[in-house]
Design a protein around this motif. Sequence first.
Motif, PDB file in Angstrom:
ATOM      1  N   TYR A 228     -48.347  14.632 -18.693  1.00 25.39           N
ATOM      2  CA  TYR A 228     -47.362  15.033 -17.680  1.00 25.39           C
ATOM      3  C   TYR A 228     -47.088  13.843 -16.770  1.00 25.39           C
ATOM      4  CZ  TYR A 228     -45.532  16.999 -13.346  1.00 25.39           C
ATOM      5  OH  TYR A 228     -44.771  17.243 -12.226  1.00 25.39           O
ATOM      6  N   ASN A 229     -45.809  13.517 -16.553  1.00 24.31           N
ATOM      7  CA  ASN A 229     -45.422  12.413 -15.685  1.00 24.31           C
ATOM      8  C   ASN A 229     -44.493  12.898 -14.589  1.00 24.31           C
ATOM      9  OD1 ASN A 229     -46.205   9.462 -16.566  1.00 24.31           O
ATOM     10  ND2 ASN A 229     -45.863  10.609 -18.465  1.00 24.31           N
ATOM     11  N   TYR A 230     -44.656  12.314 -13.404  1.00 18.85           N
ATOM     12  CA  TYR A 230     -43.825  12.669 -12.246  1.00 18.85           C
ATOM     13  C   TYR A 230     -43.445  11.393 -11.499  1.00 18.85           C
ATOM     14  CZ  TYR A 230     -42.653  14.235  -7.539  1.00 18.85           C
ATOM     15  OH  TYR A 230     -42.029  14.429  -6.339  1.00 18.85           O
ATOM     16  N   ARG A 231     -42.206  11.322 -11.016  1.00 20.52           N
ATOM     17  CA  ARG A 231     -41.753  10.170 -10.238  1.00 20.52           C
ATOM     18  C   ARG A 231     -40.656  10.627  -9.286  1.00 20.52           C
ATOM     19  NH1 ARG A 231     -42.529   4.839 -11.353  1.00 20.52           N
ATOM     20  NH2 ARG A 231     -43.272   5.426 -13.435  1.00 20.52           N
ATOM     21  N   ASN A 232     -40.731  10.193  -8.024  1.00 18.22           N
ATOM     22  CA  ASN A 232     -39.694  10.559  -7.070  1.00 18.22           C
ATOM     23  C   ASN A 232     -39.571   9.490  -5.998  1.00 18.22           C
ATOM     24  OD1 ASN A 232     -37.654  12.077  -5.906  1.00 18.22           O
ATOM     25  ND2 ASN A 232     -38.827  13.978  -5.982  1.00 18.22           N
ATOM     26  N   ASN A 233     -38.398   9.403  -5.376  1.00 24.24           N
ATOM     27  CA  ASN A 233     -38.133   8.452  -4.317  1.00 24.24           C
ATOM     28  C   ASN A 233     -38.380   9.101  -2.964  1.00 24.24           C
ATOM     29  OD1 ASN A 233     -37.286   6.408  -6.099  1.00 24.24           O
ATOM     30  ND2 ASN A 233     -35.233   7.267  -6.188  1.00 24.24           N
ATOM     31  N   LEU A 234     -39.310   8.540  -2.192  1.00 27.87           N
ATOM     32  CA  LEU A 234     -39.572   9.040  -0.849  1.00 27.87           C
ATOM     33  C   LEU A 234     -38.544   8.517   0.138  1.00 27.87           C
ATOM     34  CD1 LEU A 234     -43.448   8.561  -0.782  1.00 27.87           C
ATOM     35  CD2 LEU A 234     -42.177  10.670  -1.191  1.00 27.87           C
ATOM     36  N   THR A 235     -38.165   7.241  -0.015  1.00 29.56           N
ATOM     37  CA  THR A 235     -37.121   6.610   0.784  1.00 29.56           C
ATOM     38  C   THR A 235     -36.310   5.736  -0.165  1.00 29.56           C
ATOM     39  OG1 THR A 235     -38.352   4.606   1.359  1.00 29.56           O
ATOM     40  CG2 THR A 235     -38.725   6.559   2.748  1.00 29.56           C
ATOM     41  N   ALA A 236     -35.452   4.903   0.408  1.00 27.94           N
ATOM     42  CA  ALA A 236     -34.666   4.001  -0.426  1.00 27.94           C
ATOM     43  C   ALA A 236     -35.543   2.989  -1.152  1.00 27.94           C
ATOM     44  CB  ALA A 236     -33.629   3.277   0.427  1.00 27.94           C
ATOM     45  N   ASN A 237     -36.750   2.725  -0.625  1.00 26.84           N
ATOM     46  CA  ASN A 237     -37.618   1.718  -1.226  1.00 26.84           C
ATOM     47  C   ASN A 237     -38.963   2.248  -1.706  1.00 26.84           C
ATOM     48  OD1 ASN A 237     -36.023   0.061   1.177  1.00 26.84           O
ATOM     49  ND2 ASN A 237     -36.175  -1.062  -0.738  1.00 26.84           N
ATOM     50  N   TRP A 238     -39.469   3.313  -1.104  1.00 27.05           N
ATOM     51  CA  TRP A 238     -40.786   3.825  -1.474  1.00 27.05           C
ATOM     52  C   TRP A 238     -40.678   4.911  -2.539  1.00 27.05           C
ATOM     53  CZ3 TRP A 238     -45.221   1.555  -0.533  1.00 27.05           C
ATOM     54  CH2 TRP A 238     -45.327   0.687   0.552  1.00 27.05           C
ATOM     55  N   GLN A 239     -41.521   4.799  -3.552  1.00 29.60           N
ATOM     56  CA  GLN A 239     -41.515   5.717  -4.682  1.00 29.60           C
ATOM     57  C   GLN A 239     -42.919   6.265  -4.910  1.00 29.60           C
ATOM     58  OE1 GLN A 239     -40.990   4.481  -9.119  1.00 29.60           O
ATOM     59  NE2 GLN A 239     -38.908   4.797  -8.336  1.00 29.60           N
ATOM     60  N   ILE A 240     -43.020   7.544  -5.201  1.00 32.07           N
ATOM     61  CA  ILE A 240     -44.302   8.169  -5.526  1.00 32.07           C
ATOM     62  C   ILE A 240     -44.313   8.497  -7.018  1.00 32.07           C
ATOM     63  CG2 ILE A 240     -43.487  10.507  -4.962  1.00 32.07           C
ATOM     64  CD1 ILE A 240     -46.329  11.142  -3.999  1.00 32.07           C
ATOM     65  N   PHE A 241     -45.480   8.361  -7.651  1.00 28.17           N
ATOM     66  CA  PHE A 241     -45.601   8.693  -9.067  1.00 28.17           C
ATOM     67  C   PHE A 241     -46.933   9.387  -9.316  1.00 28.17           C
ATOM     68  CE2 PHE A 241     -47.677   4.599  -8.689  1.00 28.17           C
ATOM     69  CZ  PHE A 241     -48.776   4.702  -9.517  1.00 28.17           C
TER      70      PHE A 241
END
Length: 275
Positions: A228-241
């Motif tokens: 299972y993979n997850y990825r999302n943008n918290l801000t214009a530059n910060w990304q969580i995975f």
Amino acid sequence: MKKYSGLLLALMTCMSFPSSVFAQDDRAALVPLPSLDDFTRGEDGWGIGLGAGIEYESAYEGADEFAVEADPAGAVQWRSGDNIFYWAGEALGWRGLRSDIWLFEATVAFEEGREESDSDDGNLDGLGEGEEGVEFVLQARRAFQADWRYWLDGRLVAGENGNQALFGAGYRFGSQNDGTGSEIAFAVVFHDSDYANKDFGVTAAQSEASGLPETNLSGGFRSIGFNYNYRNNLTANWQIFGEAVIEYYSSDVQDSPIARQDYEAEVGIGVIYVF
């Protein structure tokens, strides 16, 4: 899997936020799959993402011990049309999109060997240090449609310490085309005798030093796995995975004295700053 419930809950909680909450660019990634990072923001030129993650994982292949490990994350990428060249840690590679539904990838990577100290309980004592080596990875993915909702995966790993092949299928959630969201995948894995004995074999010398019975595995079916993979943008530059993986071994592998569990598991979460 109760040990993983806290992190999995955190990942699912992140999924519950609507994408409008985050400041993100809706520009197309090379392939809109969370498992394939694309830091180029859909444009030709450099894309750089740097960060770190924390993993809770099996201490080694077949271990009944688990460990928390912090690892760097991200990559340096160069995009030219439907091609991305990248450097990610100990791997150099290329991936290219063809006809909207075919993705090909070639990678050269360094494989770290197993160490006796990987087992805090002394289960690897007498087995010596595993050999390091270079691996060549060739991969092809085919989507059923250009939105990459469903896809098939084939992968060949050829290295100094043996060869491995994987055949899988996956499903992508959400409709984003920027590489965020989540996906699940299932895979069947095969290995040759060299690769099998690298992780689970015991030579005569190792048997004498460790007290484990001498074991020589043949090639064939290795395991089935879920990812299972997850990825999302918290801000214009910060990304969580995030990622969760479980691999259930074949009966031949389970019979090895090194395999103290019938499976290997891993769960992790991290953040990346995209320049």
